[in-house]
Design a protein around this motif. Structure first.
Motif, PDB file in Angstrom:
ATOM      1  N   GLY A  43      -0.544 -10.718  -7.885  1.00 22.27           N
ATOM      2  CA  GLY A  43       0.558 -10.055  -8.545  1.00 22.27           C
ATOM      3  C   GLY A  43       0.430  -8.566  -8.324  1.00 22.27           C
ATOM      4  O   GLY A  43      -0.589  -8.077  -7.821  1.00 22.27           O
ATOM      5  N   LEU A  44       1.461  -7.813  -8.694  1.00 19.90           N
ATOM      6  CA  LEU A  44       1.425  -6.374  -8.522  1.00 19.90           C
ATOM      7  C   LEU A  44       0.580  -5.729  -9.612  1.00 19.90           C
ATOM      8  O   LEU A  44       0.556  -6.188 -10.754  1.00 19.90           O
ATOM      9  CB  LEU A  44       2.843  -5.805  -8.543  1.00 19.90           C
ATOM     10  N   ALA A  45      -0.115  -4.666  -9.267  1.00 22.66           N
ATOM     11  CA  ALA A  45      -0.932  -3.945 -10.236  1.00 22.66           C
ATOM     12  C   ALA A  45      -0.037  -3.125 -11.153  1.00 22.66           C
ATOM     13  O   ALA A  45       0.828  -2.372 -10.688  1.00 22.66           O
ATOM     14  CB  ALA A  45      -1.913  -3.024  -9.510  1.00 22.66           C
ATOM     15  N   ARG A  80      -4.025  -7.811  -7.210  1.00 23.55           N
ATOM     16  CA  ARG A  80      -3.656  -7.559  -5.814  1.00 23.55           C
ATOM     17  C   ARG A  80      -2.982  -8.796  -5.248  1.00 23.55           C
ATOM     18  O   ARG A  80      -3.107  -9.888  -5.796  1.00 23.55           O
ATOM     19  CB  ARG A  80      -4.900  -7.257  -4.959  1.00 23.55           C
ATOM     20  N   VAL A  81      -2.305  -8.623  -4.128  1.00 21.16           N
ATOM     21  CA  VAL A  81      -1.738  -9.764  -3.413  1.00 21.16           C
ATOM     22  C   VAL A  81      -2.539  -9.977  -2.130  1.00 21.16           C
ATOM     23  O   VAL A  81      -2.962  -9.028  -1.472  1.00 21.16           O
ATOM     24  CB  VAL A  81      -0.235  -9.576  -3.090  1.00 21.16           C
ATOM     25  N   THR A  82      -2.735 -11.228  -1.777  1.00 18.76           N
ATOM     26  CA  THR A  82      -3.559 -11.608  -0.637  1.00 18.76           C
ATOM     27  C   THR A  82      -2.736 -11.647   0.643  1.00 18.76           C
ATOM     28  O   THR A  82      -1.664 -12.254   0.680  1.00 18.76           O
ATOM     29  CB  THR A  82      -4.164 -13.007  -0.867  1.00 18.76           C
ATOM     30  N   VAL A  83      -3.230 -11.003   1.684  1.00 22.50           N
ATOM     31  CA  VAL A  83      -2.628 -11.098   3.012  1.00 22.50           C
ATOM     32  C   VAL A  83      -3.489 -12.047   3.833  1.00 22.50           C
ATOM     33  O   VAL A  83      -4.686 -11.836   3.992  1.00 22.50           O
ATOM     34  CB  VAL A  83      -2.536  -9.729   3.701  1.00 22.50           C
ATOM     35  N   ILE A  93       6.070 -16.828  -4.032  1.00 17.53           N
ATOM     36  CA  ILE A  93       5.189 -16.988  -2.879  1.00 17.53           C
ATOM     37  C   ILE A  93       3.813 -17.492  -3.304  1.00 17.53           C
ATOM     38  O   ILE A  93       3.200 -18.340  -2.647  1.00 17.53           O
ATOM     39  CB  ILE A  93       5.064 -15.657  -2.103  1.00 17.53           C
ATOM     40  N   PHE A  94       3.342 -17.015  -4.453  1.00 21.09           N
ATOM     41  CA  PHE A  94       1.990 -17.370  -4.891  1.00 21.09           C
ATOM     42  C   PHE A  94       1.989 -18.323  -6.082  1.00 21.09           C
ATOM     43  O   PHE A  94       0.987 -18.431  -6.791  1.00 21.09           O
ATOM     44  CB  PHE A  94       1.211 -16.102  -5.252  1.00 21.09           C
TER      45      PHE A  94
END
Length: 259
Positions: free
Chosen positions: A193-195, A206-209, A230-231
């Motif tokens: 998720g966004l900080a 954080r979001v995973t790439v 997406i997550f």
């Protein structure tokens, strides 16, 4: 949140790796859209001082976990091209050199490369010494992992690290307290998720790439669109596994009490 960057990463690191071409394309997009990367320490300092004005208009964190050699070989030239800063969280016992204890999933950085990254503007943060699941450790081992990591980085770079990231993203109130007691000013989880400020300085998400993250999905992530969708599966599994982990920790405490 990145891990390995490479053409042919080891199988164990493959899913959480990105190709050098994909990383270059993603950084190009950040530049085109007007994002300005900041370090984790810069974000933490701005939020603690309530000084959002100290941040650029479209701030973004670019972070790397573990300390894979491809961060120096492939990511650093791209970051330098765009004038981007980043934060590298190193597991000090996984890096090549005098402190190495083994267990790494792929070829790791050595300390000379870490110093070159730091000289180029990369913030070096802590990621424990041996990359354990911190929430499953007893207090003594938990303190060792945070303090040993801090001290090794300080010895090699001449300054204590300010930021930390939890291996696997796992933490608890006890773990966060240990990280704070070790002198880290802020710490990053995963969360996908966004900080935001309300998460507090020791649980920023954080979001995973991943290897499978296409440029379209990457754009949706960085502008904050469709992150939850997406997550969704990852977040559901994380919540379910948290229950399992708490039960596992309780069993461990009972066994310790029984001696």
């Amino acid at each position: 949140m990145y891990h390995a960057v490479g053409h042919r990463p080891a199988k164990a690191a493959y899913g959480l790796s990105v190709s050098p071409d994909a990383f270059a394309e993603q950084m190009e997009l950040l530049d085109e859209l007007g994002f300005t990367p900041v370090t984790t320490a810069q974000l933490g300092a701005a939020w603690r001082s309530k000084g959002e004005s100290l941040l650029p208009g479209r701030p973004v964190l670019i972070t790397f976990d573990d300390g894979y050699e491809g961060v120096h070989r492939h990511a650093l030239p791209v970051l330098a091209k765009h004038g981007f800063v980043s934060t590298l969280f190193v597991s000090t016992g996984w890096l090549r050199g005098a402190y190495e204890v083994g267990g790494a999933l792929d070829t790791m950085l050595d300390w000379g490369q870490v110093r070159e990254l730091a000289a180029a503007g990369t913030e070096i943060g802590g990621h424990t010494h041996t990359h354990p699941q911190l929430d499953q450790l007893n207090d003594e081992h938990l303190r060792y992992e945070t303090v040993r990591c801090r001290d090794v980085i300080a010895d090699e770079l001449g300054a204590r690290p300010l930021s930390f990231a939890y291996p696997y993203g796992y933490s608890s109130r006890r773990v966060r307290g240990a990280v704070r007691a070790a002198g880290f000013a802020q710490s990053l989880a995963v969360g996908n998720g966004l900080a935001v400020r309300r998460q507090g300085p020791y649980a920023l998400e954080r979001v995973t790439v991943r290897r499978t993250t296409g440029i379209g999905e990457f754009e949706r992530l960085i502008v904050g669109r469709s992150v939850a969708r997406i997550f969704a599966r990852d977040r559901a599994l994380t919540k379910a596994y948290a229950v399992v982990r708490r039960a596992r920790r309780m069993r461990g405490l009972i066994q310790e009490a029984r001696g």
